[in-house]
Write a protein that holds these residues in place. Structure first.
Motif: not given
Length: 417
Positions: A44-45, A49
């Motif tokens: 996932s993003d 991050k």
């Protein structure tokens, strides 16, 4: 992962040229930039991050440039990057693709790191084995996924079945009992060759035998034929097409009708089922595909990803540090819980115990396998002789004769040209 069930080149390459897909030089203060290709949907993003932020905080001299890639056309793109030396420093690839890339001679040998720093003795075999070519470890396991049985708890209760089966014999008995209760005991398409592979391995057979790098089709061994025989027993108890795979029609849609008790699929299929039929919420259960005895579940095909480093990476040593973090306990735990994956080590299976589907998947993953480690296996799947073989047996043709024919076709496809 295949199907990538389990995977536009021109547009991607053009975008890559504009952005500069190769090494990004440092800032002049000693900072190194590691370019990482991850595949779309793998993380996932939020995970990317969090990982980037924490990794850079702990490695002040390394910056990460993470670029998400599409599965379509990725084979040609990676091969080109390995040859040119202008590609990324670290690449995520499907676990069964490592042999194809290793054949180019463009991968860094990570054997020392895998033994010294990454605890390779605990890796899932379905990820580790395809990453190892001629004794050298080129692919570092990242995450895994495999099939389980998804079942309708209400239909099991209505048929008087109080717990999931743990042996093949009990599974056959329970599926027949579900049919007698007026429901469809299982939906199993005739050409689900990934599921068949697990039954063949469970019997001690192989899809293809290897000798000094040469592969020979092995569907005609007695063990492989026993695996096909069990598949036929199970498929005969359901109403699936004998001449199509699990995607034609999509088995999630069939199960979502509410009158099918079981399908064999990755746990994430449950989300597709619930989207089609929200009334099944709270009614779905999961269990590992049963084995011949209760002592261990069936062998299963393992899909997933490995991490590779190009031999011509601009900063391979820094890329190794990124791999060590991604493959280590902290970020394996984070990825598994975020994405409902099986982590790369059997000793980490417990981190997903709070998720019924992933926990069932992790049990099976300990006996996971990958397809034959031939660089030509992709050619096999392009015109897969296993599928028509299955249909021939399911429609009454002689299993031994059909298996010999399919084995010859496999051998022809696997010949190194």
């Amino acid at each position: 992962m295949k199907n990538r069930t389990g995977l536009t080149c021109t547009a991607l390459l053009a975008a890559c040229a504009l952005a500069g897909c190769g090494y990004l030089p440092g800032t002049g203060d000693g900072t190194r930039t590691v370019t990482v290709w991850l595949m779309k949907g793998s993380a996932s993003d939020g995970f990317v991050k969090r990982f980037t932020s924490e990794f850079e905080s702990g490695h002040k001299n390394i910056k990460l440039d993470v670029r998400i890639q599409e599965w379509g056309g990725i084979g040609a793109k990676v091969t080109s990057a390995l040859r040119s030396g202008d590609g990324p420093d670290l690449i995520e690839v499907g676990n069964t693709q490592v042999a194809m890339y290793a054949q180019s001679g463009g991968l860094r040998d990570l054997t020392l790191e895998s033994v010294r720093d990454l605890g390779s003795k605990d890796w899932l075999p379905g990820l580790a084995d395809p990453g190892s070519i001629d004794g050298a470890q080129y692919g570092i396991p990242w995450y895994a996924a495999n099939r389980v049985v998804i079942y309708n708890k209400d239909l099991f209760r209505a048929a008087g079945i109080t717990e999931p089966p743990k042996t093949r014999a009990q599974w056959i008995k329970d599926t027949g009992q579900l049919n007698q209760a007026g429901r469809q005991g299982i939906y199993l398409a005739g050409q689900d060759w990934y599921t068949l592979s697990g039954f063949i391995w469970d019997e001690g057979g192989e899809l293809a035998d290897e000798d000094a790098g040469n592969y020979t089709g092995a569907l005609d061994s007695q063990a492989a034929i026993r695996g096909m025989d069990f598949y036929k027993q199970l498929q005969d108890l359901g109403r699936g097409p004998k001449n199509a795979d699990e995607a034609h029609p999509q088995q999630a849609g069939v199960f979502a009708r509410g009158d099918v008790a079981q399908i064999i699929a990755v746990p994430g299929t449950a989300q597709t089922i619930l989207k089609s039929n929200p009334q099944l919420k709270g009614k779905l259960g999961f269990f590992p595909i049963p084995g011949r005895t209760a002592a261990k579940p069936s062998a299963v095909f393992t899909g997933g990803s490995d991490l590779i480093i190009p031999d011509k990476a601009h900063d391979g040593d820094a890329a190794v540090e990124v791999v060590e973090a991604l493959a280590g306990r902290k970020w394996q735990t984070e990825l598994a819980r975020t994405m409902s994956y099986v982590p790369n080590k059997t000793t980490l299976a417990g981190v997903v115990n709070g998720d019924e589907g992933t926990a069932a998947m992790a049990v099976g993953a300990a006996r996971g396998r990958a397809t034959p480690n031939s660089p030509r296996w992709a050619a096999v799947e392009a015109d897969n002789p296993i599928k028509p073989y299955m249909t021939e047996v399911l429609t009454g043709q002689d299993a031994a004769t059909a298996a010999k024919k399919a084995s010859r076709r496999l051998t022809d496809e696997l010949v190194d040209r």
